[in-house]
Design an enzyme around this catalytic site. Structure first.
Site, short mmCIF file in Angstrom:
data_model
loop_
_atom_site.label_atom_id
_atom_site.label_comp_id
_atom_site.label_asym_id
_atom_site.label_seq_id
_atom_site.Cartn_x
_atom_site.Cartn_y
_atom_site.Cartn_z
N GLY A 48 32.75 35.19 33.44
CA GLY A 48 33.52 34.99 34.56
C GLY A 48 32.79 36.91 35.00
O GLY A 48 32.60 36.81 36.11
N GLU A 102 36.13 42.94 32.36
CA GLU A 102 36.71 41.65 32.70
C GLU A 102 36.70 41.21 34.16
O GLU A 102 37.01 42.28 34.81
CB GLU A 102 38.29 41.71 31.96
CG GLU A 102 39.21 40.49 32.05
CD GLU A 102 38.83 39.32 31.72
OE1 GLU A 102 37.43 38.87 31.95
OE2 GLU A 102 39.24 38.48 31.37
N ASP A 103 36.49 40.37 33.97
CA ASP A 103 37.06 39.67 36.16
C ASP A 103 37.63 39.84 36.33
O ASP A 103 38.51 40.29 37.10
CB ASP A 103 36.05 38.43 36.11
CG ASP A 103 36.73 37.62 35.49
OD1 ASP A 103 37.97 37.53 34.64
OD2 ASP A 103 36.03 36.20 35.28
N ASP A 106 45.15 38.06 34.87
CA ASP A 106 46.01 37.00 34.91
C ASP A 106 47.85 36.90 33.93
O ASP A 106 47.97 38.23 34.75
CB ASP A 106 45.78 35.20 35.56
CG ASP A 106 46.51 34.49 36.24
OD1 ASP A 106 47.58 34.69 36.29
OD2 ASP A 106 46.09 33.71 36.52
N GLY A 108 47.32 37.53 31.21
CA GLY A 108 46.87 39.00 30.53
C GLY A 108 47.24 38.40 29.04
O GLY A 108 46.83 39.24 28.23
N THR A 110 44.36 36.12 27.49
CA THR A 110 42.76 36.03 27.38
C THR A 110 42.82 37.79 26.84
O THR A 110 42.35 37.80 25.55
CB THR A 110 42.01 35.58 28.56
OG1 THR A 110 42.23 34.75 28.77
CG2 THR A 110 40.29 36.13 27.98
N LYS A 134 46.32 41.23 39.16
CA LYS A 134 47.23 39.92 39.89
C LYS A 134 48.41 40.42 38.94
O LYS A 134 49.22 39.95 37.69
CB LYS A 134 47.01 38.42 39.17
CG LYS A 134 46.47 37.51 40.06
CD LYS A 134 46.03 36.30 39.80
CE LYS A 134 45.00 35.44 40.34
NZ LYS A 134 45.56 33.94 39.84
N PHE A 155 44.39 31.25 43.67
CA PHE A 155 43.54 31.32 42.90
C PHE A 155 42.59 31.41 44.24
O PHE A 155 41.98 31.30 45.04
CB PHE A 155 43.81 29.39 42.45
CG PHE A 155 42.26 29.42 41.99
CD1 PHE A 155 42.82 29.60 40.54
CD2 PHE A 155 41.03 28.28 42.16
CE1 PHE A 155 41.77 28.83 39.74
CE2 PHE A 155 40.11 28.36 41.37
CZ PHE A 155 40.40 28.42 39.96
N ASP A 162 34.88 31.04 38.96
CA ASP A 162 34.75 29.53 39.15
C ASP A 162 35.75 29.14 39.24
O ASP A 162 36.80 29.59 39.01
CB ASP A 162 33.58 29.15 38.05
CG ASP A 162 34.63 28.88 36.99
OD1 ASP A 162 35.90 29.76 35.84
OD2 ASP A 162 34.29 27.43 36.37
N ARG A 168 30.13 30.65 41.01
CA ARG A 168 30.03 32.10 40.42
C ARG A 168 29.41 32.85 40.96
O ARG A 168 29.04 33.74 41.08
CB ARG A 168 30.17 32.03 39.04
CG ARG A 168 30.69 31.31 38.18
CD ARG A 168 30.45 31.37 36.70
NE ARG A 168 31.13 30.34 35.62
CZ ARG A 168 32.24 30.74 35.12
NH1 ARG A 168 32.66 31.73 35.42
NH2 ARG A 168 32.96 29.31 34.94
P1 5GP Z 1 44.89 35.18 31.70
O1 5GP Z 1 44.38 35.17 30.37
O2 5GP Z 1 44.64 37.04 31.87
O3 5GP Z 1 45.73 34.20 32.40
O4 5GP Z 1 43.16 34.56 32.49
C1 5GP Z 1 41.93 34.92 32.19
C2 5GP Z 1 41.06 34.11 32.44
O5 5GP Z 1 41.98 32.90 33.51
C3 5GP Z 1 40.37 35.13 33.61
O6 5GP Z 1 39.47 35.30 32.39
C4 5GP Z 1 39.42 33.99 33.83
O7 5GP Z 1 38.61 33.33 33.61
C5 5GP Z 1 40.50 32.65 34.95
N1 5GP Z 1 41.47 33.45 35.93
C6 5GP Z 1 43.01 33.73 36.23
N2 5GP Z 1 43.07 33.80 37.77
C7 5GP Z 1 42.25 33.23 38.23
C8 5GP Z 1 41.48 32.94 39.64
O8 5GP Z 1 42.37 33.22 40.63
N3 5GP Z 1 40.61 32.34 39.62
C9 5GP Z 1 39.99 32.02 38.27
N4 5GP Z 1 38.46 31.45 38.57
N5 5GP Z 1 39.74 32.55 37.11
C10 5GP Z 1 41.48 33.07 37.06
#
Ligand code: 5GP
Length: 180
Positions: A48, A102-103, A106, A108, A110, A134, A155, A162, A168
């Site tokens: 991402g 990081e893109d 969400d 957190g 990852t 977020k 989302f 993606d 993407r």
């Molecule tokens: P986390 O581990 O912080 O919950 O999520 C991180 C990963 O989830 C991001 O790197 C991304 O790949 C995916 N992700 C989280 N929110 C979104 C979203 O709104 N749209 C998309 N396409 N991917 C998301």
């Protein structure tokens, strides 16, 4: 309102590229200032973050190293469970300042896993820069050093993000639209 359809879902334009670029300029200026004369290692979390990294790093007009990392998921043969392994880290980060790109953050989780996986390799410090954040979904217990844009808990696709493999490449960001 501009809309795109990916697979079975429709998304409406929510963050135009001009706003993304302004946020990136601000983050790049903060990082450059904090770097001083240090030479950090930027770790770009694929897939991402590729677009964010490309635009951000062009604005860092000082020497730095850049490496691309990824979590590869595979089904473990012994445990039978799904295993996520960090791949691509071919730079020695011992004693170095690492800046994760990081893109989106969400929940957190990852980045939390990444902090643990990198922490055992002995870096001097690890900083985190995310284009999107977020706050209403975040459950992490760590500080995010640089945030481009805070977004609602919805989302989104585009600018590296993606939906099931598509979207993407879009230069703008679109939000899932349930009523479109
Ligand atoms: P986390 O581990 O912080 O919950 O999520 C991180 C990963 O989830 C991001 O790197 C991304 O790949 C995916 N992700 C989280 N929110 C979104 C979203 O709104 N749209 C998309 N396409 N991917 C998301």
């Amino acid at each position: 309102m501009k809309k795109v359809t990916l697979h079975d879902k429709t998304f409406a334009l929510s963050i135009p590229n001009s706003e993304i670029q302004r946020a990136i300029d601000t983050v790049a200026a903060q990082i450059s200032k904090d770097m001083g004369t240090e030479v950090p290692v930027f770790l770009v979390l694929l897939n991402g973050a590729f677009m964010f990294a490309a635009d951000l790093l062009k604005q860092i007009e000082k020497p730095c190293e850049v490496s691309f990392i990824k979590y590869a998921s595979y089904v473990g043969t012994q445990s039978g469970g799904s295993v996520s392994e960090l791949i691509g880290l071919n730079t020695n980060i011992k004693g170095r300042t690492v800046i994760i790109l990081e893109d989106i953050i969400d929940t957190g989780l990852t980045v939390e896993k990444l902090l643990n996986d990198l922490g055992i390799k002995g870096p001097a410090q690890i900083k985190i820069a995310t284009l999107l954040y977020k706050p209403d979904a975040f459950k992490g217990n760590y500080k995010i050093d640089y945030v481009g844009i805070s977004v609602p808990n919805e989302f989104i696709v585009g600018y590296g993000l993606d939906y099931d493999g598509l979207g993407r490449n879009f230069k703008d960001i679109y939000t899932l639209c349930e009523t479109c």
